[in-house]
Design an enzyme around this catalytic site. Structure first.
Site, PDB file in Angstrom:
ATOM      1  N   GLU A  17      13.378  -5.557  -3.054  1.00 14.46           N
ATOM      2  CA  GLU A  17      13.071  -4.116  -2.991  1.00 14.46           C
ATOM      3  C   GLU A  17      14.365  -3.309  -2.896  1.00 14.46           C
ATOM      4  O   GLU A  17      15.314  -3.708  -2.238  1.00 14.46           O
ATOM      5  CB  GLU A  17      12.216  -3.836  -1.751  1.00 14.46           C
ATOM      6  CG  GLU A  17      11.820  -2.378  -1.627  1.00 14.46           C
ATOM      7  CD  GLU A  17      10.542  -2.223  -0.829  1.00 14.46           C
ATOM      8  OE1 GLU A  17       9.524  -2.835  -1.188  1.00 14.46           O
ATOM      9  OE2 GLU A  17      10.580  -1.484   0.155  1.00 14.46           O
ATOM     10  N   ALA A 124      -4.899   6.061  -0.896  1.00 16.54           N
ATOM     11  CA  ALA A 124      -4.330   5.364  -2.058  1.00 16.54           C
ATOM     12  C   ALA A 124      -5.401   5.030  -3.099  1.00 16.54           C
ATOM     13  O   ALA A 124      -5.119   5.002  -4.296  1.00 16.54           O
ATOM     14  CB  ALA A 124      -3.616   4.095  -1.586  1.00 16.54           C
TER      15      ALA A 124
HETATM   16  P1  FAD Z   1      -4.188   3.853   2.240  1.00 11.50           P
HETATM   17  O1  FAD Z   1      -4.583   2.624   1.541  1.00 11.50           O
HETATM   18  O2  FAD Z   1      -4.756   5.138   1.770  1.00 11.50           O
HETATM   19  O3  FAD Z   1      -4.531   3.655   3.782  1.00 11.50           O
HETATM   20  C1  FAD Z   1      -4.036   4.579   4.761  1.00 11.50           C
HETATM   21  C2  FAD Z   1      -4.973   4.635   5.959  1.00 11.50           C
HETATM   22  O4  FAD Z   1      -6.205   5.240   5.566  1.00 11.50           O
HETATM   23  C3  FAD Z   1      -5.333   3.269   6.511  1.00 11.50           C
HETATM   24  O5  FAD Z   1      -5.440   3.389   7.899  1.00 11.50           O
HETATM   25  C4  FAD Z   1      -6.695   2.977   5.888  1.00 11.50           C
HETATM   26  O6  FAD Z   1      -7.495   2.101   6.692  1.00 11.50           O
HETATM   27  C5  FAD Z   1      -7.296   4.373   5.808  1.00 11.50           C
HETATM   28  N1  FAD Z   1      -8.248   4.539   4.695  1.00 11.50           N
HETATM   29  C6  FAD Z   1      -8.108   4.106   3.424  1.00 11.50           C
HETATM   30  N2  FAD Z   1      -9.163   4.462   2.681  1.00 11.50           N
HETATM   31  C7  FAD Z   1      -9.993   5.139   3.506  1.00 11.50           C
HETATM   32  C8  FAD Z   1     -11.252   5.769   3.337  1.00 11.50           C
HETATM   33  N3  FAD Z   1     -11.895   5.754   2.165  1.00 11.50           N
HETATM   34  N4  FAD Z   1     -11.815   6.396   4.418  1.00 11.50           N
HETATM   35  C9  FAD Z   1     -11.195   6.422   5.613  1.00 11.50           C
HETATM   36  N5  FAD Z   1      -9.994   5.841   5.836  1.00 11.50           N
HETATM   37  C10 FAD Z   1      -9.406   5.204   4.792  1.00 11.50           C
HETATM   38  N6  FAD Z   1       5.821   4.805   1.833  1.00 11.50           N
HETATM   39  C11 FAD Z   1       6.553   5.672   1.068  1.00 11.50           C
HETATM   40  O7  FAD Z   1       6.618   6.877   1.371  1.00 11.50           O
HETATM   41  N7  FAD Z   1       7.232   5.224  -0.047  1.00 11.50           N
HETATM   42  C12 FAD Z   1       7.205   3.916  -0.440  1.00 11.50           C
HETATM   43  O8  FAD Z   1       7.826   3.549  -1.437  1.00 11.50           O
HETATM   44  C13 FAD Z   1       6.431   2.985   0.348  1.00 11.50           C
HETATM   45  N8  FAD Z   1       6.340   1.678  -0.009  1.00 11.50           N
HETATM   46  C14 FAD Z   1       5.534   0.824   0.727  1.00 11.50           C
HETATM   47  C15 FAD Z   1       5.396  -0.507   0.304  1.00 11.50           C
HETATM   48  C16 FAD Z   1       4.605  -1.403   1.052  1.00 11.50           C
HETATM   49  C17 FAD Z   1       4.446  -2.830   0.568  1.00 11.50           C
HETATM   50  C18 FAD Z   1       3.952  -0.958   2.236  1.00 11.50           C
HETATM   51  C19 FAD Z   1       3.134  -1.918   3.063  1.00 11.50           C
HETATM   52  C20 FAD Z   1       4.075   0.364   2.639  1.00 11.50           C
HETATM   53  C21 FAD Z   1       4.855   1.276   1.890  1.00 11.50           C
HETATM   54  N9  FAD Z   1       4.985   2.622   2.253  1.00 11.50           N
HETATM   55  C22 FAD Z   1       5.737   3.487   1.509  1.00 11.50           C
HETATM   56  C23 FAD Z   1       4.334   3.127   3.477  1.00 11.50           C
HETATM   57  C24 FAD Z   1       2.920   3.681   3.205  1.00 11.50           C
HETATM   58  O9  FAD Z   1       3.020   4.826   2.380  1.00 11.50           O
HETATM   59  C25 FAD Z   1       2.296   4.039   4.542  1.00 11.50           C
HETATM   60  O10 FAD Z   1       2.019   2.868   5.280  1.00 11.50           O
HETATM   61  C26 FAD Z   1       1.064   4.936   4.497  1.00 11.50           C
HETATM   62  O11 FAD Z   1       0.822   5.422   5.820  1.00 11.50           O
HETATM   63  C27 FAD Z   1      -0.207   4.276   4.011  1.00 11.50           C
HETATM   64  O12 FAD Z   1      -0.182   4.046   2.662  1.00 11.50           O
HETATM   65  P2  FAD Z   1      -1.337   3.149   1.967  1.00 11.50           P
HETATM   66  O13 FAD Z   1      -1.076   3.190   0.528  1.00 11.50           O
HETATM   67  O14 FAD Z   1      -1.468   1.853   2.636  1.00 11.50           O
HETATM   68  O15 FAD Z   1      -2.620   4.079   2.312  1.00 11.50           O
END
Ligand code: FAD
Length: 290
Positions: A17, A124
């Site tokens: 990364e 997401a």
């Molecule tokens: P989601 O999948 O949307 O989940 C976020 C929260 O919402 C979780 O608690 C989930 O349980 C909840 N949720 C999901 N769907 C629902 C629903 N339908 N109803 C209610 N609750 C729901 N951040 C950056 O800014 N830039 C990056 O490049 C970056 N790269 C990353 C790479 C990896 C491998 C990881 C693990 C994290 C990365 N992050 C990055 C951090 C990430 O953006 C944060 O952890 C963020 O808070 C959550 O993103 P997510 O895509 O997991 O969100």
């Protein structure tokens, strides 16, 4: 090349990364880091998407440079503060640069706006649905120790299942320092019918103080064995580097030995860390002696 095709080969794979420089910083150090990382022949390199507007603009450019170095790129993309128009522009830029792989992320909710409406992309999963028709290979994030915003692991896994059903081709985990936590999580995902590859995220710790803060924020468990290393070597950077590389190597060897073939190393623009880990894995990753 699409990451799902790389993973489908079922061979041990290591990816790296890199984070892009801010717009006011020079590109050269990042390019040198990418070139050195590329020489280690990772299966792909992921490029983060900055939380601040500044570094976001550079993700596509850096991903494009990664591909010029002969390594498939995975461009991260966050959606929490985006409009539909913003996402359409990102898709056009990614396509224009020949990027085939996108990590679909929500991003962290900006401080002070928790609980407020956040625009058309709440989670997401909304980004996955928007990008699916564009033909990218899509990845998403997952959390072996539960996402900090989610009160219950079971709910977090249900949300992950929804994200996978919307069209993810693979998921990458948050860092963890105890492989047993990963194995238990993987087993739960398989029980819930998640069949896509789960890439294990490994963070080689080279800065003791920084890691304590990051783990507090992300809720990552620090095993006592690991804490002892940080306590003893945290104030001596060269010793911490030795210990961090050794700990990460041990985690990776254990994962491979237990049939987990895909490992993502959070190399944090430190090619020397990647080089040392890859040197430790040379024979393990080589096909020659099979
Ligand atoms: P989601 O999948 O949307 O989940 C976020 C929260 O919402 C979780 O608690 C989930 O349980 C909840 N949720 C999901 N769907 C629902 C629903 N339908 N109803 C209610 N609750 C729901 N951040 C950056 O800014 N830039 C990056 O490049 C970056 N790269 C990353 C790479 C990896 C491998 C990881 C693990 C994290 C990365 N992050 C990055 C951090 C990430 O953006 C944060 O952890 C963020 O808070 C959550 O993103 P997510 O895509 O997991 O969100």
């Amino acid at each position: 090349m699409k990451i799902k095709d790389i993973l489908a080969k079922g061979l041990p794979s290591v990816s790296f990364e890199i984070f892009p420089p801010r717009s006011d910083s020079p590109f050269e150090p990042m390019k040198e880091a990418v070139e050195r990382l590329a020489r280690q022949r990772p299966s792909f390199m992921s490029v983060t998407y900055g939380a601040s507007g500044n570094a976001q603009a550079n993700t596509v450019e850096v991903a494009s440079f990664v591909q010029k170095c002969g390594v498939p790129a995975l461009a991260h993309l966050t959606c929490i503060a985006a409009t539909k128009d913003n996402i359409d522009k990102e898709v056009a830029a990614l396509r224009g640069a020949g990027i085939e792989n996108v990590l679909c992320l929500r991003g962290d909710i900006p401080k002070g706006t928790e609980g407020q409406a956040q625009g058309p992309f709440q989670h997401a999963v909304d980004l996955v649905r928007a990008l699916r028709p564009a033909g990218f290979c899509l990845g998403g994030a997952c959390y072996p120790e539960c996402h900090p915003d989610c009160a219950h692991m079971e709910d977090d896994i249900l949300h992950l299942c929804e994200k996978v059903e919307a069209g993810l081709d693979f998921v990458t985990t948050q860092m963890f320092f105890d492989n047993n936590i990963f194995y238990r999580y993987l087993s739960k995902l398989r029980d819930r019918g998640v069949t896509v590859p789960v890439i294990a995220g490994i963070m080689p710790v080279t800065n003791g103080k920084q890691i304590a803060r990051i783990c507090r924020l992300s809720g990552t468990y620090l095993p006592s064995r690991f804490k002892a290393i940080v306590d003893r070597y945290g104030d001596r950077p060269p010793a911490m580097l030795d210990a961090g590389v050794a700990y990460a190597t041990e985690q990776i060897v254990d994962l491979f030995a237990n049939g987990v073939n895909a490992v993502h190393v959070y190399t944090m623009n430190r090619p020397e860390v990647a080089e040392r880990i890859m040197a430790n894995l040379r024979s393990i990753l080589s096909n020659d002696d099979r």
